[in-house]
Enzyme design. Structure first.
Site, PDB file in Angstrom:
ATOM      1  N   TRP A   1     -10.041   0.421  11.721  1.00 49.37           N
ATOM      2  CA  TRP A   1      -9.470   1.902  11.308  1.00 49.37           C
ATOM      3  C   TRP A   1     -10.402   2.994  11.115  1.00 49.37           C
ATOM      4  O   TRP A   1     -10.072   4.066  10.800  1.00 49.37           O
ATOM      5  CB  TRP A   1      -8.170   1.616  10.300  1.00 49.37           C
TER       6      TRP A   1
ATOM      7  N   GLU B   1      -6.542  -7.554  -0.817  1.00 50.73           N
ATOM      8  CA  GLU B   1      -7.071  -7.706   0.488  1.00 50.73           C
ATOM      9  C   GLU B   1      -8.647  -7.186   0.533  1.00 50.73           C
ATOM     10  O   GLU B   1      -9.046  -6.001  -0.176  1.00 50.73           O
ATOM     11  CB  GLU B   1      -6.529  -6.735   1.469  1.00 50.73           C
TER      12      GLU B   1
ATOM     13  N   GLN C   1      -5.719  -5.642  16.145  1.00 49.18           N
ATOM     14  CA  GLN C   1      -6.465  -6.536  16.871  1.00 49.18           C
ATOM     15  C   GLN C   1      -7.815  -6.561  16.605  1.00 49.18           C
ATOM     16  O   GLN C   1      -8.539  -7.454  16.726  1.00 49.18           O
ATOM     17  CB  GLN C   1      -5.971  -6.709  18.269  1.00 49.18           C
TER      18      GLN C   1
ATOM     19  N   GLU D   1       0.856  -1.186   0.204  1.00 45.55           N
ATOM     20  CA  GLU D   1      -0.023  -0.054   0.298  1.00 45.55           C
ATOM     21  C   GLU D   1       0.668   1.400  -0.071  1.00 45.55           C
ATOM     22  O   GLU D   1       0.919   2.097   1.004  1.00 45.55           O
ATOM     23  CB  GLU D   1      -1.005  -0.045   1.424  1.00 45.55           C
TER      24      GLU D   1
END
Lengths: 644, 644, 644
Positions: B322, B314, B363, B142
């Site tokens: 995020w 992805e 996480q 990215e």
């Protein structure tokens, strides 16, 4: 309860000190806090002390019969000191040294500054430690005010490395605990670790949490350094610090362990304006403050010292200067706030400040007197409150009722990883506290490690890191306990538990959080008479839900006395749940109108009207006898009664 | 189309690798991306490589039948490397070095870092280049994530000066091109030029645009450095980079020229939340993403490599961590997104990530598996999609239909000089794209220099710098072409053309833009059934307008097949214009309901329901035969049919 | 009144200069401003002057009959000069040096830069001082544009210390004046004092105010340095500076004392967009500007030079480039703005700029000509205005009517201590000015030290520091005077007066401000037909209030001709108060519709329609004779008439 005020003899001509002291006593005040910003007068240049003026001030005040709380001046190091070690200032998150010119311009981690603090405190303690007029010491002033806990200085960096080395012993343990393998963030030694600021994107939350823990520990040792000196030189005096409102940047419970009395600075109007309340609330309570702001802190700080001793060191006496907007309190509010502190068990309410200063930063902050020495509205109300207090006399203790668990570490953790912009821990706790208060319940806000045995009901708004010992203690209780969302969702190392959330809580209630969602404003999950906002979890369990939203997801579960709330608490629902728990616990509840709050202290019931209309409490008197006020409480009015 | 996932063997105990690989295959995955953040494990300290664990990981995965995409770890240089040359980090616009502690902490212009990248890539290529399990390489990760393209470091400054010297040869040419006489900004040598940050007021936009071009070129050469090494050592493998969503800071077409496959990272819910969509759209599509977000990027990245090869590296499999708010996808959306990628011609959809990490920054980012290794909802949907894909089989190519021209340079130019706060290029393009999609059209988003001969209709949302060669190519076409506002409004040097806008376009349509206006929100120019917002131009021409607003200004003009839109496109109007163009081009259009999108691939028609209600597509089937789903498509449902 | 334009010969090929000059004259322009950004062309490298091109430009323009205003180029020092002393740039409040690459990249306090300015100005004055084509000089350009008055550089710090030493002589006086005892902020010498930025919390407002006074004084001496050189070398020429709109960072009255003509740069649409106006106003007047913006500045700048001479140096001629949104003016507005300046007594209206530049920062800023040299709409309107002006001929002076006192120091003081976020001095003044204008009154905005004897009515919106001399002067007047809130609320040292606010005003009206409140938006105190917002005071007085809000607090008091307003002015109330004062003063008032404004100059009455509908002024003509326009004024139309 005693009344007092904050006084700055160094701000006024010496020839009015005696008159000021006399007027304080006449107003009903018996304590006075002095000295906490006076370093440049006590030591105008390095090592040249000038004690005489303070000797005379203490004598004048003491001679008038006032008990003195003496502050250490470490919140305001003078310019000569800062110039002698320019690296003593804190560095902000953007990397900028925070300059001299206001206050709190120091880094808690700077060893040189700690030595200077020890020196001036030692000197004061030597001179005044045994002075009979001195009844207490205040360390520093409002630790953390103006965002001053977390510093990114060189001193903080070195301190953090030492702290990490102490905690982890070997850097591999740190790498593993933080999960540094994630983005090749692994360190070869503690000397490679830096403060978690100015990273390209968010730093590792485990890194952030440890930095917050370190920063909090620095406050604890900074405070203890002073307390140890003072205790040695000034036996029998109370050690006090004045905490702030809605402030979670260091662990107040940890600092409180070294104090005798936890005090706080109560500015209900400023707090209403500056914090998260809605516009509707800000307008409705603009001259009163939200009805739970002061009480929340009273109940919180009562839990911050071992003995439960607490006081209000600074009480707002009129308009302040520091909020975006600064209206005047409604007539009566200063008295109401004072008596409400009494109802919650304060030892002292001390007004900030005696006389409004005509100069410098706070010249627009009201005092009990105006700058021209005429009595200001706040002064008149203080005198009224003094008379009320005398009338009420000494009141006994209160039996324990509801415990609300509060964790400073939880606040840091959720700031490091909110996962949804609107998930704010302090707000979550406050909303639950407010729901309890609307039911007329007495609440103790307590640290997670406190003994819970005597409570009839326990509420844990959220405790992401759930210690096995707390689970054990709860397991032994036989009272209703509710755990809120995200409880047990993290290990002590800031990781997801191997068995998922709620981690060890699964020993008490058999459920697992399979998925969590944060919801943007406007997005809701509908329930019966409520809507879930902000946060909802998908729970896997064999239990049937006590409450479900329309998509079928359970949001309240219970297993015996233990309940779990799997969402941000919807107001109508949480009130209902708490009422049911109280019923189960055999605690009486009330259905209070929006603006009314009550509290019981010993045998006395108090009611406080935060509204701008009258409020009739006849129904709540339950045949009791009014000892203050009337059943029709005026705006900003107070009533007190005893029930046979 | 293949399915895959992103996997991090270094995050997990080695003893579960084989089981993980087996479960991947069982889920229907055949590719796996690894390695892209593993530098600190591959080289824990300078020059000391540790390949063995990766050898074993590759073997384990390969033995399970998985094809491996191996990432170069240059997005995460380890701390020891950064400490060895602290000036390798980028410097932000405010002049602050961007510190270690997350990822992408490097400056593309730092020669020393480039050497380190070449070294580690060479080492990896040597070891794994010919490994049969490796089918492709991903360079870095990215590019540009977290605002990392434009750096204001010393290295960037020196690089910029060299770039300018190469471009202009003599500084007088630069002074003249930029118009530096304007405010005495003239330079005497390239060594006087600095990056255009921290200037007192806005810098010269020509200066800014060249800086953006330079910064983009730095990415191109940085990427090519890796590709060249890999191609030499790993013949026959695909070179891939994973681009991002709604990201324009470097020229993806330029980088794509050195790649075999353009891949991108598709997070429809996060993108909806973080970008410009209205609150209404953010609520309506909170669990689905706006129906054109994924498709837009599919159609964009298909145009980024010469052969049109592209994939999703992805794919969001559940809630992410995020965005400001992170809801869960509607049940079915992960499957829908997967099949929609197929309908647009993807080679691969790879989910991010296999198993949710329990530690570090991400996480709270879902995986196909939960942290406790149970299959997460996304994993179940991936398995369903795998079955669907197998059922659908291999599908052929699609005939070219509509070309939409997209220019990264245009994005930089309008950022340097928006002239109205609401003129945002990417949004303009997206609105036009969405209008085309609502008509059921197949769209290719293409670079301005691409051959247009086979298209039946061409849309140029805006192309401020219009090359003579493009004008020539358009002139030779005989299909409807529409140019949007500000096309041809600038020379290559960022000046107004001598003959005013639309510059060379005047060769195709005789009109001149005499004046332009940006309109504040709420300010509109009314037309028949629409309102012009944001931007309107006053055109001088002998042509009579096809469409006028109430004040008499024409906003659509045409000359033969060439049209010009002199305003921000009002939604109802632009849809009507495109429908008319399609009719002219003899392309069939549909009138789709708001939440439905369709695409044709080869002989197969797909329909995707982005709504939360059922959607009946019986009318659109045109007698075709359903091969997937039903005519009444459920929320998040997919249907596919063939027409004889 | 003359018309002119701003011209940049260095931007254009020399062979079109003569044609440009000819066209200017044909358009009706007679003055031209040149040279103010041309340093890099006058001195391409240190000490190497190139005058020839400017010689020729001046000759060409002068030969065409144009009078030239020559600018000094000190707003744009070239790169070689900045590189020769990099510390000459200003440093912003965040501590960042402000880099080269646009304009105004200098610190007023840098002595080295002052020497360079003196050198280039001396060189220009020597060469052109007696050139007959030169009729005036403009010093620098828009002092303060882009937030460039207050610098936190080393040079500024040293300058501030000298300034403090001059003012206070001994540091004890400073400590006492600022009340530095407050937070141990006491200094032992002036060398310990620093600029008041980056402090932990707000710095001492007295510190801030002195820093603002110092910064303003630096502009005064910087300007005077140039004026003194020019006066010596260029006798008989006017000294001019071009001020900006809504800008208060330095004391324009102080700078004006050294000038012959105060000019300003009038951009009504940009100012409307960028300043505090409501969304409703921004939409209503989006193509016209608020009807009081231009007039406010005309009336303000007429008071900035001793002789009352003033002009518009830059007049917006079309859309600009620098506001958030940049619409085009309504047809007719450029002419309206021009004639309105005439009605207020301007000597010159000079359009910015002659031809739109096709390059660099302002390429989207309209000119009288388009970049392709065609006449732009603004050019056509300038020609119309020229014809109108000729028709109207020379008009005499106007008798003094209403004085509105304006203090730059007051603006700094309230910025240092607003006490409520919405208390903004400039807005307070503007609202009072607008109320006066809606009554059809002629207003002079004057400095606090100006002679008031000839005025019939005086309004002091607020004057926190009230000098004894002003009180004396007011005491001698026998006309209605109104003082607004916070007047007399501070001493010259930024302290509360010993006898509280309004301090010395108590000599004229016996009242005392006991308490003040700032009110958040939505919070109001209701009165009869109005609501008090933002600010209200509680007054102690024996006077009975002229006006009370519902809670019984008086907000208007009067004692003979002196009145006091104890709140932010509610629009309907303040208009009524002003009307009553005017009646008392025997000045006729009008009740104008919202979009209409009038002004009387000599014997001529002007009316300006700022609306988008027609406006009938038949009622206002009072039998006068129309000499321009008609009684039914079209949108953006102007009428003028004389009354016998």
């Amino acid at each position: 309860m005693k009344l007092g005020c904050c006084y700055y003899p160094e701000h006024w001509p010496e020839d009015i000190w005696a008159e000021d002291a006399k007027r304080m006593v006449e107003m009903g005040l018996s304590q006075v806090r002095i000295g906490e910003f006076a370093w440049s007068r006590l030591e105008p240049t390095a090592g040249q002390y000038e004690w005489e003026w303070l000797d005379r001030a203490i004598k004048t005040l003491g001679d008038a019969g006032l008990e003195i709380i003496l502050g250490t001046p470490t919140a305001t190091p003078p310019k000569w000191l800062v110039d002698s070690m320019p690296d003593m200032v804190a560095v902000d998150e953007q990397g900028r040294p925070r300059k001299f010119g206001s206050r709190r311009h120091y880094c808690f981690s700077h060893q040189g500054y700690r030595e200077q603090c020890a020196r001036i405190v030692e000197a004061m303690a030597q001179r005044y430690g045994e002075n009979p007029a001195i009844v207490a010491w205040q360390t520093d002033n409002e630790y953390g005010c103006h965002d001053t806990i977390v510093s990114y200085s060189e001193a903080a960096k070195m301190g953090f490395r030492r702290w990490l080395s102490d905690k982890y012993d070997h850097v591999d343990a740190l790498n593993s605990a933080w999960g540094n393998v994630f983005w090749s963030m692994e360190y070869r030694s503690f000397d490679e670790v830096e403060p978690p600021n100015l990273t390209v994107t968010e730093p590792n939350p485990a890194h952030v949490l440890d930095y917050r823990r370190f920063a909090s520990d620095e406050v604890v040792t900074f405070n203890k350094l002073q307390v140890d000196i003072l205790r040695a030189r000034s036996p029998g005096r109370d050690m006090i610090h004045n905490y702030m409102g809605f402030f979670t940047e260091f662990d107040h419970h940890d600092v409180g362990r070294d104090l005798d009395v936890a005090s706080w600075d109560s500015y209900p109007l400023g707090f209403l304006e500056q914090f998260w309340f809605s516009d509707e609330e800000k307008l409705r309570y603009t001259r009163q403050g939200h009805p739970d702001i002061a009480a929340f802190h009273h109940d919180l700080y009562r839990g911050c010292c071992a003995g439960g001793r607490w006081s209000v060191m600074e009480q707002q006496p009129g308009p302040v200067n520091w909020a975006r907007y600064n209206p005047a309190p409604l007539d009566g509010m200063v008295r109401l706030w004072t008596l409400e502190a009494m109802a919650h068990g304060a030892e002292l309410v001390s007004y900030f400040r005696w006389r409004q200063a005509p100069f410098a930063q706070e010249q627009m902050h009201a005092g009990l007197l105006r700058p021209d020495s005429a009595v200001a509205p706040g002064g008149h109300e203080a005198a009224l409150a003094a008379a009320d207090i005398e009338k009420l006399g000494q009141i006994g203790e209160t039996a324990k009722s509801v415990a609300l668990l509060f964790s400073y570490e939880a606040a840091w953790l959720f700031e490091a990883q909110p996962q949804g912009q609107s998930f704010r821990y302090l707000e979550l706790v406050f909303e639950m506290y407010s729901a309890l208060r609307q039911l007329g319940l007495n609440v103790d806000i307590v640290a997670p490690d406190v003994a819970l045995d005597d409570y009839k009901m326990v509420v844990v708004p959220s405790l992401p890191i759930l210690s096995p010992s707390l689970v054990e203690r709860i397991a032994k209780l036989d009272v209703p306990v509710l755990f809120g969302p995200r409880t047990g969702s993290k290990t002590a190392d800031f990781a997801i538990p191997a068995d998922l959330a709620p981690g060890p809580l699964q020993q008490l209630i058999p459920l697992k959080v399979a998925r969590v969602e944060s919801l943007r404003p406007g997005m809701t999950e509908k329930g019966s008479d409520y809507e879930v906002t902000r946060w909802i979890e998908t729970v896997e369990t064999g239990l049937s839900a006590d409450e479900m939203v329309d998509d079928g997801r359970g949001i309240i579960f219970s297993s015996g006395p233990v309940g779990y709330l799997a969402s941000w608490p919807p107001a109508p629902l949480i009130k209902r749940v708490f009422a049911a728990m109280a019923k189960e616990a055999e605690i009486a509840t009330l259905d209070l109108p929006r603006d009314l709050r009550v509290r019981q202290l010993g045998h006395v019931h108090f009611a406080f009207n935060y509204g701008t209309g009258d409020c009739d409490i006849t129904d709540h008197l339950q045949g009791g006898e009014l000892i203050l006020g009337e059943a029709l409480i005026k705006p900003a009015g107070v009533a007190a009664w005893t029930v046979a």
